[in-house]
Design a protein around this motif. Sequence first.
Motif, PDB file in Angstrom:
ATOM      1  N   LYS A   2      42.509  33.476  44.495  1.00 34.67           N
ATOM      2  CA  LYS A   2      42.000  34.336  45.563  1.00 34.67           C
ATOM      3  C   LYS A   2      40.559  34.750  45.283  1.00 34.67           C
ATOM      4  O   LYS A   2      39.778  34.993  46.210  1.00 34.67           O
ATOM      5  CB  LYS A   2      42.892  35.573  45.714  1.00 34.67           C
ATOM      6  CG  LYS A   2      44.299  35.266  46.200  1.00 34.67           C
ATOM      7  CD  LYS A   2      45.150  36.521  46.248  1.00 34.67           C
ATOM      8  CE  LYS A   2      46.571  36.196  46.712  1.00 34.67           C
ATOM      9  NZ  LYS A   2      47.447  37.407  46.691  1.00 34.67           N
ATOM     10  N   PHE A   3      40.222  34.848  44.004  1.00 30.54           N
ATOM     11  CA  PHE A   3      38.877  35.261  43.603  1.00 30.54           C
ATOM     12  C   PHE A   3      38.376  34.276  42.543  1.00 30.54           C
ATOM     13  O   PHE A   3      38.815  34.331  41.392  1.00 30.54           O
ATOM     14  CB  PHE A   3      38.889  36.676  43.027  1.00 30.54           C
ATOM     15  CG  PHE A   3      39.570  37.688  43.901  1.00 30.54           C
ATOM     16  CD1 PHE A   3      38.923  38.219  45.005  1.00 30.54           C
ATOM     17  CD2 PHE A   3      40.881  38.081  43.640  1.00 30.54           C
ATOM     18  CE1 PHE A   3      39.557  39.137  45.823  1.00 30.54           C
ATOM     19  CE2 PHE A   3      41.524  39.002  44.448  1.00 30.54           C
ATOM     20  CZ  PHE A   3      40.855  39.537  45.551  1.00 30.54           C
ATOM     21  N   PRO A   4      37.498  33.364  42.893  1.00 28.45           N
ATOM     22  CA  PRO A   4      36.992  32.407  41.898  1.00 28.45           C
ATOM     23  C   PRO A   4      36.155  33.106  40.841  1.00 28.45           C
ATOM     24  O   PRO A   4      35.541  34.154  41.102  1.00 28.45           O
ATOM     25  CB  PRO A   4      36.140  31.435  42.723  1.00 28.45           C
ATOM     26  CG  PRO A   4      35.768  32.202  43.961  1.00 28.45           C
ATOM     27  CD  PRO A   4      36.910  33.133  44.231  1.00 28.45           C
ATOM     28  N   LEU A   5      36.164  32.551  39.628  1.00 24.97           N
ATOM     29  CA  LEU A   5      35.284  33.060  38.597  1.00 24.97           C
ATOM     30  C   LEU A   5      33.836  32.834  39.014  1.00 24.97           C
ATOM     31  O   LEU A   5      33.539  31.956  39.821  1.00 24.97           O
ATOM     32  CB  LEU A   5      35.561  32.358  37.269  1.00 24.97           C
ATOM     33  CG  LEU A   5      36.977  32.492  36.688  1.00 24.97           C
ATOM     34  CD1 LEU A   5      37.072  31.735  35.366  1.00 24.97           C
ATOM     35  CD2 LEU A   5      37.371  33.944  36.510  1.00 24.97           C
ATOM     36  N   ILE A  17      36.133  38.046  31.256  1.00 26.62           N
ATOM     37  CA  ILE A  17      36.219  39.274  32.066  1.00 26.62           C
ATOM     38  C   ILE A  17      34.937  39.457  32.867  1.00 26.62           C
ATOM     39  O   ILE A  17      34.968  39.825  34.057  1.00 26.62           O
ATOM     40  CB  ILE A  17      36.498  40.487  31.154  1.00 26.62           C
ATOM     41  CG1 ILE A  17      37.899  40.373  30.539  1.00 26.62           C
ATOM     42  CG2 ILE A  17      36.359  41.799  31.933  1.00 26.62           C
ATOM     43  CD1 ILE A  17      38.179  41.377  29.430  1.00 26.62           C
ATOM     44  N   GLU A  18      33.799  39.176  32.224  1.00 25.08           N
ATOM     45  CA  GLU A  18      32.506  39.271  32.926  1.00 25.08           C
ATOM     46  C   GLU A  18      32.442  38.268  34.077  1.00 25.08           C
ATOM     47  O   GLU A  18      31.771  38.505  35.088  1.00 25.08           O
ATOM     48  CB  GLU A  18      31.370  39.022  31.940  1.00 25.08           C
ATOM     49  CG  GLU A  18      29.993  39.333  32.479  1.00 25.08           C
ATOM     50  CD  GLU A  18      28.894  39.125  31.444  1.00 25.08           C
ATOM     51  OE1 GLU A  18      27.727  38.964  31.855  1.00 25.08           O
ATOM     52  OE2 GLU A  18      29.201  39.098  30.230  1.00 25.08           O
ATOM     53  N   MET A  19      33.149  37.144  33.934  1.00 23.46           N
ATOM     54  CA  MET A  19      33.180  36.135  34.999  1.00 23.46           C
ATOM     55  C   MET A  19      34.140  36.515  36.128  1.00 23.46           C
ATOM     56  O   MET A  19      34.172  35.834  37.162  1.00 23.46           O
ATOM     57  CB  MET A  19      33.594  34.779  34.421  1.00 23.46           C
ATOM     58  CG  MET A  19      32.613  34.200  33.427  1.00 23.46           C
ATOM     59  SD  MET A  19      33.191  32.635  32.688  1.00 23.46           S
ATOM     60  CE  MET A  19      32.745  31.466  33.986  1.00 23.46           C
ATOM     61  N   GLY A  20      34.926  37.568  35.919  1.00 22.35           N
ATOM     62  CA  GLY A  20      35.828  38.036  36.961  1.00 22.35           C
ATOM     63  C   GLY A  20      37.293  37.891  36.646  1.00 22.35           C
ATOM     64  O   GLY A  20      38.149  38.225  37.476  1.00 22.35           O
ATOM     65  N   ALA A  21      37.639  37.403  35.464  1.00 25.26           N
ATOM     66  CA  ALA A  21      39.050  37.242  35.085  1.00 25.26           C
ATOM     67  C   ALA A  21      39.689  38.608  34.844  1.00 25.26           C
ATOM     68  O   ALA A  21      39.010  39.570  34.464  1.00 25.26           O
ATOM     69  CB  ALA A  21      39.160  36.388  33.834  1.00 25.26           C
ATOM     70  N   ARG A  22      41.007  38.668  35.074  1.00 27.38           N
ATOM     71  CA  ARG A  22      41.759  39.901  34.812  1.00 27.38           C
ATOM     72  C   ARG A  22      42.536  39.723  33.506  1.00 27.38           C
ATOM     73  O   ARG A  22      43.591  39.100  33.480  1.00 27.38           O
ATOM     74  CB  ARG A  22      42.701  40.212  35.978  1.00 27.38           C
ATOM     75  CG  ARG A  22      41.963  40.605  37.244  1.00 27.38           C
ATOM     76  CD  ARG A  22      42.890  41.117  38.313  1.00 27.38           C
ATOM     77  NE  ARG A  22      43.745  40.062  38.846  1.00 27.38           N
ATOM     78  CZ  ARG A  22      44.500  40.191  39.946  1.00 27.38           C
ATOM     79  NH1 ARG A  22      44.492  41.318  40.622  1.00 27.38           N
ATOM     80  NH2 ARG A  22      45.252  39.192  40.357  1.00 27.38           N
TER      81      ARG A  22
END
Length: 434
Positions: free
Chosen positions: A375-378, A353-358
């Motif tokens: 669309k949004f890389p980690l 999640i901190e890396m950007g995962a949903r």
Amino acid sequence: MSSFEVIGGKKLKGEIVPQGAKNEALQIISAVLLTDEKVTVRNIPDIIDVNLLIELLQEMNVKVERPQRDTCIFQADDVNVDYLLSETFQKKSGRLRGSVMLAGPMLARFKKAFIPKPGGDKIGRRRLDTHILSFQKLGAKFDYDTEDGFFHLEAPKLKGTFMLLDEPSVTGTANVVMAAVLAEGTTTIYNAACEPYIQQLCKMLNHMGANISGVGSNMLKIQGVEKLHGTEHHMLPDMIEIGSFIGLAAMTQSDIIIKNVNHENLGIIPEKFQQLGIKMNIENDDIHVPEQDLYEISTYLDGGTLTVYDHPWPGFTPDLLSIVLVVATQAKGSVLIHQKMFESRLFFVDKLIEMGARIILCDPHRAAVIGLERKFPLRGITMTSPDIRAGVSLLIAALSAEGKSVIQNIDQIDRGYQYIDTRLQQLGAEIRRV
């Protein structure tokens, strides 16, 4: 303590050969205690857990020759049973979950055994009830010593019996099989685990002179024999590593060929990754995962969200749920991951999640993943490996992420994956051990 520094976002390409199966190795190497003759084992993974078990055997006076790193010749003709009461054994065995499987062969051949509290991963409670209750049914008596933290087991004579296991535990099944092969009479084990690792153990024991029928089913019948002999055994490739490499290829948009996978023993694993939309081709006994821009998670026929959950073999192994979870973070679509067996195994998702995962962590056993569709890389971060499988999942995430990641506590990864950094470097990964 070592760490990995990873520069992500690079596509990998090439061939990789899976190591020998870690979980099989811990059973097979324990089984060499059942005979005083030489046992040669090949395709041994060069990893911390396996090497620690080999060290334990050596300290018990088992003779070990290692002509190659993946081959050992064992001879247990002068075993020091008293070593099992030493402080050294207590410390070493407490670090290694697999040391519990020394109990079955020790009881069978030497009439006593000592089991430490389970060591290894911090993934939740790992109970020993199946092991202890099964030994009791064969005639063993046990006592728990609160001072040394060991279960003390004794069995002047083991007698075959019928037993219905309370769970199809792989290590529990392996332990009672190894105890029963030298017991008097017939032992029937119902609700036995039937993983390829158990099948391999039974085949090896039969080659040594045991009489085990029902191999591959959940009912094993074992006619006890007086003595076992030496043999040679070649271990399967590690199905967990194969699954990890499939996930790695998809997540990093790489073109990877996984060599010599022994496809017939992978069960449902390829199908589960195909449900995530990952393309793969079976070429002879290799798996080719081609470069893929986007993979889309399947839905059920009624349109419902896919659920991936662990289940005893031939169901999906819990050791690959962490890999499936991280791979789903860049997929198109959503999936519910249901980890039934261990209550702490999903707690690494906070790093994703901190890396950007949903990801929505519903409870200790379930996580909903909403794919980012690339669309949004980690993004790279600093993180710590909590256990073997989560550690490799975080490594896969780091290899796909933008920027630099640091993974600490990589001893956990080394426990289950041999030379993982150098093998991935050969595929083009930018990874450095510091």
